[in-house]
Design a protein around this motif. Structure first.
Motif, mmCIF file in Angstrom:
data_model
loop_
_atom_site.group_PDB
_atom_site.id
_atom_site.type_symbol
_atom_site.label_atom_id
_atom_site.label_comp_id
_atom_site.label_asym_id
_atom_site.label_seq_id
_atom_site.Cartn_x
_atom_site.Cartn_y
_atom_site.Cartn_z
ATOM 1 N N ASP A 134 -5.010 11.248 -3.566
ATOM 2 C CA ASP A 134 -3.811 10.409 -3.576
ATOM 3 C C ASP A 134 -3.517 9.807 -4.951
ATOM 4 O OD1 ASP A 134 -3.295 10.775 -0.828
ATOM 5 O OD2 ASP A 134 -4.791 9.259 -0.329
ATOM 6 N N VAL A 135 -4.381 10.068 -5.953
ATOM 7 C CA VAL A 135 -4.148 9.587 -7.322
ATOM 8 C C VAL A 135 -3.259 10.596 -8.027
ATOM 9 C CG1 VAL A 135 -5.230 8.987 -9.518
ATOM 10 C CG2 VAL A 135 -6.361 8.389 -7.359
ATOM 11 N N LEU A 136 -1.997 10.249 -8.250
ATOM 12 C CA LEU A 136 -0.988 11.200 -8.708
ATOM 13 C C LEU A 136 -0.417 10.818 -10.068
ATOM 14 C CD1 LEU A 136 0.993 11.541 -5.344
ATOM 15 C CD2 LEU A 136 -0.968 12.897 -6.122
ATOM 16 N N GLU A 137 0.033 11.819 -10.800
ATOM 17 C CA GLU A 137 0.700 11.573 -12.081
ATOM 18 C C GLU A 137 1.911 10.674 -11.897
ATOM 19 O OE1 GLU A 137 2.519 14.147 -15.826
ATOM 20 O OE2 GLU A 137 2.538 15.004 -13.803
ATOM 21 N N SER A 138 2.660 10.877 -10.819
ATOM 22 C CA SER A 138 3.884 10.105 -10.590
ATOM 23 C C SER A 138 3.603 8.611 -10.460
ATOM 24 C CB SER A 138 4.601 10.610 -9.334
ATOM 25 O OG SER A 138 3.756 10.520 -8.189
ATOM 26 N N ASP A 139 2.386 8.226 -10.054
ATOM 27 C CA ASP A 139 2.052 6.800 -9.943
ATOM 28 C C ASP A 139 2.233 6.080 -11.267
ATOM 29 O OD1 ASP A 139 1.273 7.520 -7.413
ATOM 30 O OD2 ASP A 139 -0.879 7.330 -7.788
ATOM 31 N N PHE A 140 2.038 6.815 -12.381
ATOM 32 C CA PHE A 140 2.076 6.219 -13.708
ATOM 33 C C PHE A 140 3.384 6.500 -14.448
ATOM 34 C CE2 PHE A 140 -2.291 7.110 -12.554
ATOM 35 C CZ PHE A 140 -2.959 5.942 -12.887
ATOM 36 N N VAL A 141 4.191 7.433 -13.922
ATOM 37 C CA VAL A 141 5.380 7.859 -14.676
ATOM 38 C C VAL A 141 6.639 7.746 -13.809
ATOM 39 C CG1 VAL A 141 6.378 9.651 -16.147
ATOM 40 C CG2 VAL A 141 3.896 9.414 -15.996
ATOM 41 N N SER A 142 6.978 8.795 -13.083
ATOM 42 C CA SER A 142 8.272 8.817 -12.388
ATOM 43 C C SER A 142 8.371 7.791 -11.268
ATOM 44 C CB SER A 142 8.537 10.221 -11.826
ATOM 45 O OG SER A 142 7.537 10.593 -10.892
ATOM 46 N N GLU A 143 7.229 7.439 -10.642
ATOM 47 C CA GLU A 143 7.240 6.430 -9.584
ATOM 48 C C GLU A 143 6.433 5.196 -9.986
ATOM 49 O OE1 GLU A 143 6.188 8.021 -5.779
ATOM 50 O OE2 GLU A 143 7.455 9.790 -6.014
ATOM 51 N N ALA A 144 6.377 4.938 -11.293
ATOM 52 C CA ALA A 144 5.632 3.773 -11.767
ATOM 53 C C ALA A 144 6.187 2.475 -11.211
ATOM 54 C CB ALA A 144 5.645 3.729 -13.301
ATOM 55 N N ASP A 145 7.503 2.418 -10.996
ATOM 56 C CA ASP A 145 8.105 1.193 -10.463
ATOM 57 C C ASP A 145 7.710 0.944 -9.014
ATOM 58 O OD1 ASP A 145 9.283 0.754 -12.862
ATOM 59 O OD2 ASP A 145 11.309 1.314 -12.263
ATOM 60 N N THR A 146 7.127 1.948 -8.356
ATOM 61 C CA THR A 146 6.635 1.793 -6.987
ATOM 62 C C THR A 146 5.139 1.538 -6.960
ATOM 63 O OG1 THR A 146 8.373 3.287 -6.205
ATOM 64 C CG2 THR A 146 6.527 2.914 -4.714
ATOM 65 N N TRP A 147 4.419 2.030 -7.995
ATOM 66 C CA TRP A 147 2.963 1.928 -7.999
ATOM 67 C C TRP A 147 2.443 1.165 -9.216
ATOM 68 C CZ3 TRP A 147 1.026 2.794 -3.468
ATOM 69 C CH2 TRP A 147 1.657 3.706 -2.611
ATOM 70 N N ALA A 148 2.105 1.852 -10.296
ATOM 71 C CA ALA A 148 1.370 1.220 -11.395
ATOM 72 C C ALA A 148 2.075 0.004 -11.974
ATOM 73 C CB ALA A 148 1.122 2.246 -12.504
ATOM 74 N N ASP A 149 3.388 0.046 -12.070
ATOM 75 C CA ASP A 149 4.108 -1.047 -12.719
ATOM 76 C C ASP A 149 4.520 -2.146 -11.760
ATOM 77 O OD1 ASP A 149 4.846 -2.110 -15.150
ATOM 78 O OD2 ASP A 149 6.859 -1.250 -15.140
ATOM 79 N N THR A 150 3.927 -2.156 -10.552
ATOM 80 C CA THR A 150 4.195 -3.243 -9.609
ATOM 81 C C THR A 150 3.102 -4.312 -9.645
ATOM 82 O OG1 THR A 150 3.030 -2.178 -7.764
ATOM 83 C CG2 THR A 150 5.373 -1.649 -8.058
ATOM 84 N N VAL A 151 2.049 -4.087 -10.434
ATOM 85 C CA VAL A 151 0.939 -5.038 -10.508
ATOM 86 C C VAL A 151 0.727 -5.456 -11.958
ATOM 87 C CG1 VAL A 151 -0.227 -4.146 -8.458
ATOM 88 C CG2 VAL A 151 -0.765 -3.163 -10.698
ATOM 89 N N ASP A 152 -0.011 -6.554 -12.144
ATOM 90 C CA ASP A 152 -0.310 -7.026 -13.496
ATOM 91 C C ASP A 152 -1.495 -6.289 -14.113
ATOM 92 O OD1 ASP A 152 1.492 -9.502 -13.768
ATOM 93 O OD2 ASP A 152 0.498 -9.832 -11.849
ATOM 94 N N MET A 153 -2.461 -5.891 -13.273
ATOM 95 C CA MET A 153 -3.681 -5.248 -13.766
ATOM 96 C C MET A 153 -4.004 -4.045 -12.891
ATOM 97 S SD MET A 153 -7.499 -6.932 -14.237
ATOM 98 C CE MET A 153 -6.979 -7.998 -15.588
ATOM 99 N N LEU A 154 -4.218 -2.884 -13.558
ATOM 100 C CA LEU A 154 -4.558 -1.657 -12.838
ATOM 101 C C LEU A 154 -5.883 -1.124 -13.372
ATOM 102 C CD1 LEU A 154 -3.881 0.608 -10.850
ATOM 103 C CD2 LEU A 154 -2.610 1.739 -12.683
#
Length: 539
Positions: free
Chosen positions: A355-375
């Motif tokens: 479930d660890v996907l490239e999109s988490d950090f890029v195309s869907e970052a606003d849904t995943w990685a960029d929704t938190v302060d610390m990853l």
């Protein structure tokens, strides 16, 4: 000054009689020190002062009246860490003056260790055991600073801020022809010097050897088979695999009564067009090393600020299917550390393996990685990026620096534009640089584009050892009030082998960022005019 690092995987040896080799298990005990002896050692290291001590969670903490000179004695492992912060470095300070040369640093380190009788001595060992101590390796802490030249390019400045001397220990035992290197987070002796040749940092962890008992290690062929089996999906692309035998010393904060010989592996795997180091791991056998992990208990927390803002955190990790047996525990420790800050900290999500996907950090970052302060990410990496999974199949994929653009605002709206401030890459990269290895190129050319509001990117610049404790120790020291960079560096120095280079890259004033509620936090900067810094130090 940085040497080549071997990509280690430590596999525990097990009892097997057919084709086995006899290498004894060493019986160890922790170095004992009274509170008065801890005060005396602090004085011997840093000079006379008004020292006092406190005891907290199995550590004796000695500090001067101004709190700038301090020593910690870990009563579990017997490890010692000490530092003089009377002349702390900061980005505004620039290069320090009058650093010692490498030969000078080693000469001073030898004098200190002899004068204080710190290094282990043959006279205190069982008659059948012999130590070989090498004192010929130096390194240091480097800083690089990048800023705009005003004409579309960048100016980079590099300098050294301290020089470190290391003592490497090998152990000669009966019935085995070659000395066995002491590896792991323990067995370390490091002495660092700053400006005007001032003793800046001291680190020592040696468990006295009080005896040995016979032990038959498995044949090399069986160890090779188990190693390949442990690689999971990476086994088919593993290359350049070699191994040697060593004694494994547990890290700071860990009780170790028995020191076992282990096979140490190095190698790479191919993911797409990328060759990545196979992240090291230490697997202890079912009969145990006499280990426990009391150091993972949380220290008493500092009083959080009343006006602290809420911070949110998440983790993404690759585990056993990708050859990493300790990743889950590593991520668990990070999650527990975040939850320990409640109500300030909130753990928002966790993704693992397929479930660890490239999109988490890029195309869907606003849904995943960029929704938190610390990853917190732990998995596999190299200088160009880190490993993720292919959607649907879970096959190995790679996300590289080109996904984040050539610079801030190009293309923009990725990591930090919405929320993310601190990204931790607990893997074998991605901060390799030309200063360490000329073929690795300029780290800023690869990673300046990730800073679209991101404050700090934590990582390594070499292969690093797979650990169950990175995330937990990082959060523990951040809760004690350390800056986030110091918390990351301290966790790495306690857990990693002394060849590993830990790193942090940051923008503008983020050098002094703390965990929200435990100190100051800098403001976001999404502009291309930001200045960037990176620091590397050898563990």
């Amino acid at each position: 000054m940085f040497g080549d690092f071997r990509y280690l995987l430590v596999w525990c040896c097990a009892l097997l009689t057919v084709g086995a080799v006899n290498v004894p298990v060493l019986i160890t005990e922790r170095r004992r020190m009274t509170n008065e002896e801890a005060i005396q050692l602090t004085s011997d290291l840093f000079g006379t002062d008004d020292y006092s001590f406190t005891v907290s969670d199995e550590r004796v903490y000695v500090e001067s009246a101004d709190r700038l000179k301090h020593l910690e004695y870990d009563t579990v492992s017997g490890g010692i860490t000490a530092a003089d912060d009377s002349e702390p470095w900061s980005p505004a300070a620039g290069p320090p003056g009058n650093l010692p040369s490498e030969p000078q640093a080693m000469e001073m380190a030898i004098e200190i260790t002899k004068r204080l009788n710190i290094l282990p001595a043959d006279g205190l060992l069982p008659a059948e055991i012999e130590l070989i101590i090498k004192s010929d390796r130096t390194s240091g802490t480097y800083v690089a600073h990048e800023y705009s030249d005003g004409a579309g390019g960048y100016i980079r400045e590099d300098y050294l801020i301290d020089v470190s001397a290391f003592f490497d220990i090998s152990i000669k035992v009966p019935d085995y022809p070659e000395p066995l290197l002491l590896t792991g987070g323990g067995g370390k002796f490091k002495v660092a010097f700053g400006s005007n040749c001032r003793l800046k940092e001291f680190q020592a962890l040696w468990r006295p050897i009080v005896g040995s008992k016979p032990y038959e290690i498995m044949p090399q062929e069986e160890a090779d088979r188990l190693y390949q089996q442990s690689l999971g999906a990476l086994a088919g692309t593993a290359t350049n695999i070699t191994s040697f035998l060593a004694y494994y010393s547990e890290p700071f904060g860990t009780l170790q009564k028995l020191m076992y010989p282990m096979y140490v592996y190095e190698g790479n795997a191919v993911v797409g067009d990328e060759s990545i180091p196979i992240r090291p791991q230490a697997t202890r056998g079912g009969d145990g090393t006499g280990s426990s992990h009391p150091g993972m208990k949380q220290f008493p927390k500092r009083q959080a600020l009343d006006d602290a803002k809420l911070f949110e955190a998440a983790s993404e990790w690759l585990g056993e299917p990708y050859g990493l047996t300790l990743a889950k525990r590593n991520a668990d420790g990070f999650r527990n550390g975040v939850q320990d800050t409640a109500p300030l900290g909130v753990y928002r999500y966790e993704k693992s393996n397929k479930d660890v996907l490239e999109s988490d950090f890029v195309s869907e970052a606003d849904t995943w990685a960029d929704t938190v302060d610390m990853l917190f990410y732990t998995g596999h990496a190299n200088r160009n990026g880190w490993m993720v999974a292919e959607p649907g199949t879970g096959a190995e994929m790679f996300i590289d620096y080109r996904s984040f653009g050539a610079g801030p605002e190009v293309p923009g709206d990725l990591l930090g534009q919405q929320d993310l401030e601190w990204l931790i890459i607990a893997a074998c990269g991605p901060h390799q640089d030309q200063h360490i290895n000329p073929s690795d190129g300029n780290v800023f050319d690869r990673w300046r584009g990730i800073f679209d509001g991101l404050h700090i990117m934590f990582g390594y610049a070499t292969a690093s050892v797979d650990s169950s404790e990175e995330g937990g120790r990082f959060m523990k020291y951040a809760q004690e009030g350390d800056t986030l960079i110091n918390a990351w560096f301290r966790a790495a120095k306690e857990l990693q082998t002394s060849e590993v280079i830990v790193s942090a890259m940051w923008t503008d004033d983020a050098w002094d960022d703390h965990l929200p509620g435990y100190g100051c936090v800098s403001s976001d900067n999404t502009l291309g005019s930001q200045e960037r810094w990176i620091m590397w130090t050898t563990c």
